[in-house]
Design a protein around this motif. Structure first.
Motif, PDB file in Angstrom:
ATOM      1  N   ARG A  10       6.281   1.110 -21.058  1.00 27.66           N
ATOM      2  CA  ARG A  10       6.435   2.559 -20.912  1.00 27.66           C
ATOM      3  C   ARG A  10       5.518   3.083 -19.801  1.00 27.66           C
ATOM      4  O   ARG A  10       5.925   3.930 -18.998  1.00 27.66           O
ATOM      5  N   LEU A  11       4.279   2.569 -19.750  1.00 26.40           N
ATOM      6  CA  LEU A  11       3.366   3.001 -18.683  1.00 26.40           C
ATOM      7  C   LEU A  11       3.894   2.610 -17.313  1.00 26.40           C
ATOM      8  O   LEU A  11       3.792   3.389 -16.358  1.00 26.40           O
ATOM      9  N   ILE A  12       4.458   1.419 -17.202  1.00 22.99           N
ATOM     10  CA  ILE A  12       5.030   0.969 -15.928  1.00 22.99           C
ATOM     11  C   ILE A  12       6.177   1.898 -15.528  1.00 22.99           C
ATOM     12  O   ILE A  12       6.288   2.308 -14.380  1.00 22.99           O
ATOM     13  N   ALA A  13       7.011   2.252 -16.504  1.00 29.18           N
ATOM     14  CA  ALA A  13       8.141   3.138 -16.214  1.00 29.18           C
ATOM     15  C   ALA A  13       7.655   4.527 -15.792  1.00 29.18           C
ATOM     16  O   ALA A  13       8.236   5.147 -14.900  1.00 29.18           O
ATOM     17  N   GLU A  14       6.589   5.022 -16.408  1.00 26.93           N
ATOM     18  CA  GLU A  14       6.093   6.364 -16.108  1.00 26.93           C
ATOM     19  C   GLU A  14       5.260   6.418 -14.830  1.00 26.93           C
ATOM     20  O   GLU A  14       5.389   7.337 -14.032  1.00 26.93           O
ATOM     21  N   ARG A  15       4.364   5.453 -14.674  1.00 31.37           N
ATOM     22  CA  ARG A  15       3.369   5.525 -13.599  1.00 31.37           C
ATOM     23  C   ARG A  15       3.551   4.499 -12.496  1.00 31.37           C
ATOM     24  O   ARG A  15       2.875   4.563 -11.482  1.00 31.37           O
ATOM     25  N   GLY A  16       4.372   3.505 -12.705  1.00 29.57           N
ATOM     26  CA  GLY A  16       4.503   2.422 -11.742  1.00 29.57           C
ATOM     27  C   GLY A  16       3.547   1.306 -12.108  1.00 29.57           C
ATOM     28  O   GLY A  16       2.683   1.452 -12.978  1.00 29.57           O
ATOM     29  N   ASP A  17       3.697   0.181 -11.466  1.00 25.89           N
ATOM     30  CA  ASP A  17       2.864  -0.990 -11.781  1.00 25.89           C
ATOM     31  C   ASP A  17       1.562  -0.905 -10.979  1.00 25.89           C
ATOM     32  O   ASP A  17       1.419  -1.482  -9.902  1.00 25.89           O
ATOM     33  N   ILE A  18       0.621  -0.157 -11.510  1.00 24.39           N
ATOM     34  CA  ILE A  18      -0.650   0.094 -10.823  1.00 24.39           C
ATOM     35  C   ILE A  18      -1.422  -1.210 -10.561  1.00 24.39           C
ATOM     36  O   ILE A  18      -1.909  -1.406  -9.438  1.00 24.39           O
ATOM     37  N   PRO A  19      -1.552  -2.118 -11.530  1.00 25.46           N
ATOM     38  CA  PRO A  19      -2.272  -3.373 -11.225  1.00 25.46           C
ATOM     39  C   PRO A  19      -1.624  -4.153 -10.080  1.00 25.46           C
ATOM     40  O   PRO A  19      -2.326  -4.680  -9.215  1.00 25.46           O
ATOM     41  N   ALA A  20      -0.309  -4.199 -10.037  1.00 28.16           N
ATOM     42  CA  ALA A  20       0.368  -4.914  -8.944  1.00 28.16           C
ATOM     43  C   ALA A  20       0.121  -4.216  -7.615  1.00 28.16           C
ATOM     44  O   ALA A  20      -0.120  -4.873  -6.598  1.00 28.16           O
ATOM     45  N   ARG A  21       0.160  -2.883  -7.611  1.00 29.60           N
ATOM     46  CA  ARG A  21      -0.098  -2.143  -6.370  1.00 29.60           C
ATOM     47  C   ARG A  21      -1.536  -2.342  -5.913  1.00 29.60           C
ATOM     48  O   ARG A  21      -1.802  -2.470  -4.716  1.00 29.60           O
ATOM     49  N   ALA A  22      -2.466  -2.367  -6.862  1.00 34.17           N
ATOM     50  CA  ALA A  22      -3.875  -2.591  -6.502  1.00 34.17           C
ATOM     51  C   ALA A  22      -4.064  -3.991  -5.924  1.00 34.17           C
ATOM     52  O   ALA A  22      -4.786  -4.168  -4.928  1.00 34.17           O
ATOM     53  N   ARG A  23      -3.423  -4.990  -6.522  1.00 35.48           N
ATOM     54  CA  ARG A  23      -3.510  -6.361  -5.982  1.00 35.48           C
ATOM     55  C   ARG A  23      -2.923  -6.424  -4.579  1.00 35.48           C
ATOM     56  O   ARG A  23      -3.493  -7.053  -3.681  1.00 35.48           O
ATOM     57  N   ARG A  28      -3.749  -6.826   1.230  1.00 35.79           N
ATOM     58  CA  ARG A  28      -3.550  -6.264   2.569  1.00 35.79           C
ATOM     59  C   ARG A  28      -4.889  -6.032   3.264  1.00 35.79           C
ATOM     60  O   ARG A  28      -5.063  -6.372   4.436  1.00 35.79           O
ATOM     61  N   MET A  29      -5.853  -5.475   2.534  1.00 36.90           N
ATOM     62  CA  MET A  29      -7.172  -5.228   3.115  1.00 36.90           C
ATOM     63  C   MET A  29      -7.867  -6.543   3.478  1.00 36.90           C
ATOM     64  O   MET A  29      -8.535  -6.632   4.502  1.00 36.90           O
ATOM     65  N   HIS A  30      -7.697  -7.553   2.635  1.00 39.03           N
ATOM     66  CA  HIS A  30      -8.304  -8.858   2.915  1.00 39.03           C
ATOM     67  C   HIS A  30      -7.730  -9.443   4.208  1.00 39.03           C
ATOM     68  O   HIS A  30      -8.472  -9.941   5.053  1.00 39.03           O
ATOM     69  N   ARG A  31      -6.406  -9.370   4.357  1.00 38.92           N
ATOM     70  CA  ARG A  31      -5.784  -9.885   5.591  1.00 38.92           C
ATOM     71  C   ARG A  31      -6.270  -9.108   6.812  1.00 38.92           C
ATOM     72  O   ARG A  31      -6.554  -9.696   7.858  1.00 38.92           O
ATOM     73  N   GLN A  33      -9.149  -7.513   7.189  1.00 37.27           N
ATOM     74  CA  GLN A  33     -10.534  -7.900   7.472  1.00 37.27           C
ATOM     75  C   GLN A  33     -10.600  -9.267   8.123  1.00 37.27           C
ATOM     76  O   GLN A  33     -11.396  -9.485   9.035  1.00 37.27           O
ATOM     77  N   GLU A  34      -9.770 -10.188   7.662  1.00 42.03           N
ATOM     78  CA  GLU A  34      -9.746 -11.513   8.289  1.00 42.03           C
ATOM     79  C   GLU A  34      -9.359 -11.406   9.761  1.00 42.03           C
ATOM     80  O   GLU A  34      -9.944 -12.059  10.609  1.00 42.03           O
ATOM     81  N   GLN A  35      -8.381 -10.569  10.064  1.00 42.82           N
ATOM     82  CA  GLN A  35      -7.961 -10.394  11.458  1.00 42.82           C
ATOM     83  C   GLN A  35      -9.092  -9.794  12.288  1.00 42.82           C
ATOM     84  O   GLN A  35      -9.353 -10.239  13.404  1.00 42.82           O
ATOM     85  N   ILE A  36      -9.764  -8.811  11.744  1.00 43.61           N
ATOM     86  CA  ILE A  36     -10.839  -8.140  12.478  1.00 43.61           C
ATOM     87  C   ILE A  36     -12.012  -9.081  12.701  1.00 43.61           C
ATOM     88  O   ILE A  36     -12.505  -9.225  13.812  1.00 43.61           O
TER      89      ILE A  36
END
Length: 72
Positions: A10-23, A28-31, A33-36
């Motif tokens: 129900r939380l996924i349906a209401e708010r989206g998959d926050i843990p997946a988005r955070a991962r 993305r940030m790790h990649r 930083q590696e490039q920089i």
């Protein structure tokens, strides 16, 4: 992980998959930083960056000691 529980679904349906988005954002940030930091045009990269015990290229400091109490 919790996809079997009704409240999680129900939380996924209401708010989206926050843990997946955070991962995804962390990856993305790790990649980015590696490039920089691996760029040869980055002369300001700390020499010891990324090594255990280093903080922005500084060597680990010895532990602080308390001053000795005054002699009586």
């Amino acid at each position: 992980m919790f996809s079997e529980t009704p409240i999680y679904s129900r939380l996924i349906a209401e708010r989206g998959d926050i843990p997946a988005r955070a991962r995804d954002e962390a990856d993305r940030m790790h990649r980015l930083q590696e490039q920089i930091f691996s760029s040869p045009s980055n002369p300001g990269r700390p020499r010891h960056a990324g090594q255990p015990g280093s903080l922005f290229g500084t060597a680990p400091r010895p532990p602080r000691t308390s001053p000795s109490p005054p002699a009586e």
